[in-house]
Design an enzyme around this catalytic site. Sequence first.
Site, PDB file in Angstrom:
ATOM      1  N   ARG A  84     -52.135 -52.228 -19.395  1.00 37.52           N
ATOM      2  CA  ARG A  84     -51.137 -52.026 -18.340  1.00 37.52           C
ATOM      3  C   ARG A  84     -51.424 -52.956 -17.157  1.00 37.52           C
ATOM      4  O   ARG A  84     -50.514 -53.473 -16.525  1.00 37.52           O
ATOM      5  CB  ARG A  84     -51.070 -50.555 -17.890  1.00 37.52           C
ATOM      6  CG  ARG A  84     -50.115 -50.352 -16.711  1.00 37.52           C
ATOM      7  CD  ARG A  84     -49.545 -48.937 -16.560  1.00 37.52           C
ATOM      8  NE  ARG A  84     -50.498 -47.878 -16.797  1.00 37.52           N
ATOM      9  CZ  ARG A  84     -51.521 -47.555 -16.000  1.00 37.52           C
ATOM     10  NH1 ARG A  84     -51.728 -48.236 -14.893  1.00 37.52           N
ATOM     11  NH2 ARG A  84     -52.329 -46.564 -16.305  1.00 37.52           N
TER      12      ARG A  84
ATOM     13  N   TYR B  38     -25.352 -58.118  -8.306  1.00 35.99           N
ATOM     14  CA  TYR B  38     -25.333 -57.628  -9.687  1.00 35.99           C
ATOM     15  C   TYR B  38     -25.196 -56.099  -9.663  1.00 35.99           C
ATOM     16  O   TYR B  38     -26.015 -55.423  -9.031  1.00 35.99           O
ATOM     17  CB  TYR B  38     -26.621 -58.048 -10.411  1.00 35.99           C
ATOM     18  CG  TYR B  38     -26.783 -57.371 -11.747  1.00 35.99           C
ATOM     19  CD1 TYR B  38     -25.954 -57.701 -12.810  1.00 35.99           C
ATOM     20  CD2 TYR B  38     -27.732 -56.376 -11.932  1.00 35.99           C
ATOM     21  CE1 TYR B  38     -26.082 -57.062 -14.036  1.00 35.99           C
ATOM     22  CE2 TYR B  38     -27.867 -55.724 -13.149  1.00 35.99           C
ATOM     23  CZ  TYR B  38     -27.036 -56.077 -14.195  1.00 35.99           C
ATOM     24  OH  TYR B  38     -27.157 -55.428 -15.395  1.00 35.99           O
TER      25      TYR B  38
ATOM     26  N   ASP C   2     -32.092 -63.748  -6.605  1.00 32.70           N
ATOM     27  CA  ASP C   2     -31.877 -63.490  -8.035  1.00 32.70           C
ATOM     28  C   ASP C   2     -31.364 -64.796  -8.641  1.00 32.70           C
ATOM     29  O   ASP C   2     -30.232 -65.206  -8.386  1.00 32.70           O
ATOM     30  CB  ASP C   2     -30.857 -62.349  -8.190  1.00 32.70           C
ATOM     31  CG  ASP C   2     -30.631 -61.943  -9.647  1.00 32.70           C
ATOM     32  OD1 ASP C   2     -30.924 -62.749 -10.548  1.00 32.70           O
ATOM     33  OD2 ASP C   2     -30.148 -60.810  -9.876  1.00 32.70           O
TER      34      ASP C   2
ATOM     35  N   LYS D 250     -31.893 -62.736 -20.189  1.00 33.69           N
ATOM     36  CA  LYS D 250     -30.789 -63.673 -20.291  1.00 33.69           C
ATOM     37  C   LYS D 250     -31.262 -65.036 -20.808  1.00 33.69           C
ATOM     38  O   LYS D 250     -31.641 -65.132 -21.949  1.00 33.69           O
ATOM     39  CB  LYS D 250     -30.079 -63.755 -18.933  1.00 33.69           C
ATOM     40  CG  LYS D 250     -29.810 -62.376 -18.289  1.00 33.69           C
ATOM     41  CD  LYS D 250     -28.859 -61.498 -19.072  1.00 33.69           C
ATOM     42  CE  LYS D 250     -28.824 -60.047 -18.608  1.00 33.69           C
ATOM     43  NZ  LYS D 250     -28.556 -59.827 -17.191  1.00 33.69           N
TER      44      LYS D 250
END
Length: 371
Positions: free
Chosen positions: A47, A99, A170, A195
């Site tokens: 982690r 977004y 972004d 993406k």
Amino acid sequence: MKPETIAIHAGNHVDETSKAVIQPIILSTTFERAADGTFPGGHIYSRSSNPNRALLENVIAKLEGGVEAAAFSSGNAAGMSVFQSLPPGTHIIAPDDMYHGLRNQLKNLFTGILTFDFIDVNDPETLQSYIRPETSIIWIETPSNPLLKLTDIKKVVAIAKARGIKVVCDNTFATPICQQPLALGADIVMHSTTKYFGGHSDLMGGALITKEKSDWWLKIRQVQEMGGAIPSPMDCYMLTRSIKTLPYRVRGHVHNAQLLAEYLEQHPKVEQVMYPGLTSHPQHAIAKEQMTAFGGMLSFTLKDGQDEARRVINGLKLFTKATSLGGVESLIEHRATVEGPDTKTPFNLLRVSVGLEHIDDLIEDMEQALR
Ligand SMILES: *Cc1c(COP(=O)(O)O)cnc(C)c1O
């Protein structure tokens, strides 16, 4: 080094034990301590850090020109980590066409914890008027989704810097191949690596890249490690593999998007085409100033309204009707339906993620669907 070289070589080295040329996928959740209690491999527990994630974070940081990157299990998890790193009461200014997934996250999960205004961040007067003493973040997204509106990064940075405010950008639509916000003054860049970085519509991921290792960045690292919204070693491996072709893929997306935009623009049934690479784009000058290429996303509206938009979308054979973007296959969607009742997106608008098929085939398909 140039992006093509960074994408292939950054951090990669032959595995010492197996001599594997490509880093193996390390699924182990835990790593052995030496006799003196230290961790000679540099990893303790997956982690906190893992070799596959470390390699991925290294290449993403270098591509964006940052000092460090943090990888997350999705783009929204990356955004969430920024918001969770802020002290309660912090004021955020974000674009009115942010977004929708992140706008909904702020509204639904952070109301009562943070305060925020969604405004036209590209209008200097509006932006100045919304700044308060407790404003610490201006969030920008350029080109925006789905209207492909641009934000002048340098201009926003100048206003923010004068007031000691940080700028988060972004950069999902542009990718570092088309635009490098850190070089233009932004403090942190965010990506949905689902993406273009992933590029094949088969993995979810997110990333944050920082210009400097500030206290704020260390807090974000804590959110990543303690919050645990991390990508699996398998996802890190797949993403690192995809990134090797990112510069070439993006070039192909840009090439096809420009030609499809030009084709659509001259079509009598098309009302308007939104693509930063068109000279008709109202902010084409800003695009040329801050982008080196104009991306693979475009939107267009139809003169005959919503019904015509539906007819066209259903008549296409090569463009798949699906949300998301950045994959090798072309996707198209009626964006207003996806965004829900409070959408400001016109109902005659179709958003296209232009893929890497041959442009002649894409145009031929569009031609028959518009007929
Ligand atoms: C998809 C997307 C996100 C969210 O990323 P996920 O990986 O879906 O969580 C954020 N910003 C932009 C611009 C996006 O396109």
